[in-house]
Design a protein around this motif. Structure first.
Motif, PDB file in Angstrom:
ATOM      1  N   ASP A  45      61.341  74.811  47.373  1.00 40.13           N
ATOM      2  CA  ASP A  45      60.410  75.956  47.395  1.00 40.13           C
ATOM      3  C   ASP A  45      59.634  76.071  46.091  1.00 40.13           C
ATOM      4  OD1 ASP A  45      61.110  76.635  49.965  1.00 40.13           O
ATOM      5  OD2 ASP A  45      62.665  78.042  49.332  1.00 40.13           O
ATOM      6  N   THR A  46      60.292  75.814  44.981  1.00 46.79           N
ATOM      7  CA  THR A  46      59.612  75.856  43.687  1.00 46.79           C
ATOM      8  C   THR A  46      58.555  74.761  43.611  1.00 46.79           C
ATOM      9  OG1 THR A  46      61.595  76.731  42.636  1.00 46.79           O
ATOM     10  CG2 THR A  46      59.961  75.718  41.183  1.00 46.79           C
ATOM     11  N   LEU A  47      58.905  73.566  44.065  1.00 48.72           N
ATOM     12  CA  LEU A  47      57.970  72.440  44.012  1.00 48.72           C
ATOM     13  C   LEU A  47      56.781  72.625  44.959  1.00 48.72           C
ATOM     14  CD1 LEU A  47      60.503  69.486  43.828  1.00 48.72           C
ATOM     15  CD2 LEU A  47      59.090  70.391  41.973  1.00 48.72           C
ATOM     16  N   MET A  48      56.969  73.423  46.003  1.00 52.02           N
ATOM     17  CA  MET A  48      55.884  73.635  46.968  1.00 52.02           C
ATOM     18  C   MET A  48      54.933  74.753  46.553  1.00 52.02           C
ATOM     19  SD  MET A  48      57.690  72.970  50.632  1.00 52.02           S
ATOM     20  CE  MET A  48      56.160  72.982  51.545  1.00 52.02           C
ATOM     21  N   GLN A  49      55.196  75.379  45.418  1.00 49.81           N
ATOM     22  CA  GLN A  49      54.315  76.456  44.957  1.00 49.81           C
ATOM     23  C   GLN A  49      52.930  75.905  44.641  1.00 49.81           C
ATOM     24  OE1 GLN A  49      55.164  79.798  44.884  1.00 49.81           O
ATOM     25  NE2 GLN A  49      56.913  78.951  45.987  1.00 49.81           N
ATOM     26  N   GLU A  50      51.952  76.758  44.794  1.00 51.55           N
ATOM     27  CA  GLU A  50      50.565  76.388  44.520  1.00 51.55           C
ATOM     28  C   GLU A  50      50.401  76.039  43.045  1.00 51.55           C
ATOM     29  OE1 GLU A  50      46.176  78.374  45.251  1.00 51.55           O
ATOM     30  OE2 GLU A  50      47.978  79.388  45.935  1.00 51.55           O
ATOM     31  N   ALA A  75      57.290  52.621  36.510  1.00 51.56           N
ATOM     32  CA  ALA A  75      56.286  53.443  35.820  1.00 51.56           C
ATOM     33  C   ALA A  75      55.516  54.309  36.809  1.00 51.56           C
ATOM     34  CB  ALA A  75      55.325  52.547  35.031  1.00 51.56           C
ATOM     35  N   TYR A  76      55.225  53.771  37.985  1.00 56.25           N
ATOM     36  CA  TYR A  76      54.514  54.537  39.019  1.00 56.25           C
ATOM     37  C   TYR A  76      55.366  55.719  39.485  1.00 56.25           C
ATOM     38  CZ  TYR A  76      51.779  55.568  43.184  1.00 56.25           C
ATOM     39  OH  TYR A  76      51.017  56.197  44.137  1.00 56.25           O
ATOM     40  N   ILE A  77      56.638  55.473  39.709  1.00 54.74           N
ATOM     41  CA  ILE A  77      57.563  56.552  40.104  1.00 54.74           C
ATOM     42  C   ILE A  77      57.580  57.627  39.024  1.00 54.74           C
ATOM     43  CG2 ILE A  77      60.002  57.120  40.461  1.00 54.74           C
ATOM     44  CD1 ILE A  77      60.238  54.274  41.744  1.00 54.74           C
ATOM     45  N   ASP A  78      57.668  57.197  37.766  1.00 53.37           N
ATOM     46  CA  ASP A  78      57.682  58.156  36.655  1.00 53.37           C
ATOM     47  C   ASP A  78      56.418  59.006  36.639  1.00 53.37           C
ATOM     48  OD1 ASP A  78      60.116  57.028  35.973  1.00 53.37           O
ATOM     49  OD2 ASP A  78      59.353  55.958  34.215  1.00 53.37           O
ATOM     50  N   MET A  79      55.255  58.383  36.867  1.00 52.00           N
ATOM     51  CA  MET A  79      53.985  59.125  36.868  1.00 52.00           C
ATOM     52  C   MET A  79      53.950  60.159  37.984  1.00 52.00           C
ATOM     53  SD  MET A  79      50.809  56.596  36.080  1.00 52.00           S
ATOM     54  CE  MET A  79      51.442  55.086  36.777  1.00 52.00           C
ATOM     55  N   ILE A  80      54.271  59.731  39.203  1.00 50.21           N
ATOM     56  CA  ILE A  80      54.205  60.639  40.352  1.00 50.21           C
ATOM     57  C   ILE A  80      55.188  61.793  40.189  1.00 50.21           C
ATOM     58  CG2 ILE A  80      54.578  60.834  42.850  1.00 50.21           C
ATOM     59  CD1 ILE A  80      51.950  59.423  42.009  1.00 50.21           C
ATOM     60  N   CYS A  81      56.411  61.475  39.763  1.00 49.79           N
ATOM     61  CA  CYS A  81      57.401  62.544  39.569  1.00 49.79           C
ATOM     62  C   CYS A  81      56.965  63.499  38.461  1.00 49.79           C
ATOM     63  CB  CYS A  81      58.773  61.945  39.272  1.00 49.79           C
ATOM     64  SG  CYS A  81      59.561  61.217  40.728  1.00 49.79           S
ATOM     65  N   ALA A  82      56.366  62.972  37.397  1.00 49.11           N
ATOM     66  CA  ALA A  82      55.889  63.838  36.308  1.00 49.11           C
ATOM     67  C   ALA A  82      54.794  64.782  36.804  1.00 49.11           C
ATOM     68  CB  ALA A  82      55.386  62.992  35.148  1.00 49.11           C
ATOM     69  N   ILE A  83      53.874  64.273  37.591  1.00 42.33           N
ATOM     70  CA  ILE A  83      52.792  65.111  38.126  1.00 42.33           C
ATOM     71  C   ILE A  83      53.352  66.231  38.993  1.00 42.33           C
ATOM     72  CG2 ILE A  83      50.842  65.121  39.748  1.00 42.33           C
ATOM     73  CD1 ILE A  83      50.202  62.258  38.664  1.00 42.33           C
ATOM     74  N   LEU A  84      54.408  65.920  39.752  1.00 48.67           N
ATOM     75  CA  LEU A  84      54.985  66.893  40.675  1.00 48.67           C
ATOM     76  C   LEU A  84      56.117  67.717  40.065  1.00 48.67           C
ATOM     77  CD1 LEU A  84      55.002  64.633  43.854  1.00 48.67           C
ATOM     78  CD2 LEU A  84      53.381  66.437  43.252  1.00 48.67           C
ATOM     79  N   ASP A  85      56.330  67.589  38.762  1.00 49.65           N
ATOM     80  CA  ASP A  85      57.388  68.336  38.044  1.00 49.65           C
ATOM     81  C   ASP A  85      58.791  68.002  38.538  1.00 49.65           C
ATOM     82  OD1 ASP A  85      55.649  69.601  36.292  1.00 49.65           O
ATOM     83  OD2 ASP A  85      55.342  71.302  37.633  1.00 49.65           O
ATOM     84  N   ILE A  86      59.007  66.764  38.915  1.00 50.11           N
ATOM     85  CA  ILE A  86      60.340  66.309  39.322  1.00 50.11           C
ATOM     86  C   ILE A  86      60.930  65.555  38.136  1.00 50.11           C
ATOM     87  CG2 ILE A  86      61.640  64.811  40.871  1.00 50.11           C
ATOM     88  CD1 ILE A  86      59.481  65.347  42.987  1.00 50.11           C
ATOM     89  N   PRO A  87      62.030  66.061  37.575  1.00 50.38           N
ATOM     90  CA  PRO A  87      62.609  65.387  36.412  1.00 50.38           C
ATOM     91  C   PRO A  87      63.212  64.028  36.783  1.00 50.38           C
ATOM     92  CG  PRO A  87      64.002  67.209  37.094  1.00 50.38           C
ATOM     93  CD  PRO A  87      62.773  67.243  37.967  1.00 50.38           C
ATOM     94  N   ILE A  88      63.196  63.130  35.814  1.00 48.22           N
ATOM     95  CA  ILE A  88      63.810  61.815  35.989  1.00 48.22           C
ATOM     96  C   ILE A  88      64.873  61.666  34.910  1.00 48.22           C
ATOM     97  CG2 ILE A  88      63.455  59.324  35.886  1.00 48.22           C
ATOM     98  CD1 ILE A  88      60.695  59.787  37.009  1.00 48.22           C
ATOM     99  N   TYR A  89      66.058  61.304  35.337  1.00 54.29           N
ATOM    100  CA  TYR A  89      67.148  61.084  34.404  1.00 54.29           C
ATOM    101  C   TYR A  89      67.406  59.579  34.325  1.00 54.29           C
ATOM    102  CZ  TYR A  89      67.536  66.122  34.931  1.00 54.29           C
ATOM    103  OH  TYR A  89      67.271  67.464  34.952  1.00 54.29           O
ATOM    104  N   LYS A  90      68.605  59.159  33.995  1.00 55.85           N
ATOM    105  CA  LYS A  90      68.897  57.725  33.858  1.00 55.85           C
ATOM    106  C   LYS A  90      68.490  56.939  35.092  1.00 55.85           C
ATOM    107  CE  LYS A  90      72.635  57.081  30.580  1.00 55.85           C
ATOM    108  NZ  LYS A  90      74.048  56.818  30.408  1.00 55.85           N
ATOM    109  N   SER A  91      68.904  57.406  36.237  1.00 48.26           N
ATOM    110  CA  SER A  91      68.578  56.744  37.499  1.00 48.26           C
ATOM    111  C   SER A  91      67.464  57.514  38.191  1.00 48.26           C
ATOM    112  CB  SER A  91      69.811  56.702  38.403  1.00 48.26           C
ATOM    113  OG  SER A  91      69.458  56.281  39.698  1.00 48.26           O
TER     114      SER A  91
END
Length: 141
Positions: A45-50, A75-91
């Protein structure tokens, strides 16, 4: 659940349709799977906010990176997740799970289905503008 066979199935399409409907109903009645991440992750729900108006304006001027960008998959995964505010940890596994869960939520959202259907009938203005929550702008290949 009891599973039964059907003799001469090709001669009994109504029984096949009934079976398909019962399986569909079974899947609809099952609760969604619960996932427990090992590290803190935002909820769907947080990620779906405007997005903010500033970010929406930026998206109207600059397109999101596509799969054709010259970089590694990681690197592509990192970019997309960063744009969408999805954190990336070790894996990246849990981040990717959340990314695809988010994609599925947008894809199945009645709000965005209606927006997409309305958009198909809509003739875009000469100057492109961004629509909030347009989930179809991201392509996963």
């Amino acid at each position: 659940m009891k599973v039964k066979s059907l003799e001469d199935a090709e001669k009994n399409p109504k029984a096949i349709d009934t079976w398909i409907e019962s399986i569909s109903e079974l899947h609809r009645s099952k609760p969604p799977a619960t996932v427990h991440y090992t590290r803190p992750m935002p909820d769907i729900d947080t990620l779906m906010q405007e997005w903010s108006p500033e970010f929406e304006e930026l998206l109207g001027k600059v397109s999101l990176p596509t799969a054709e960008i010259d970089c590694s998959l990681a690197a592509y995964i990192d970019m997309i997740c960063a744009i969408l505010d999805i954190p990336i940890y070790k894996s990246r596994i849990q981040s990717l799970h959340l990314l695809f869960s988010l994609y599925s939520e947008f894809k199945n959202s009645q709000h965005f289905k209606a927006l997409a259907e309305g958009k198909k009938a809509f003739t875009p203005p000469s100057k492109p503008t961004s629509q909030a929550g347009d989930a179809e702008t991201i392509t996963f290949s």
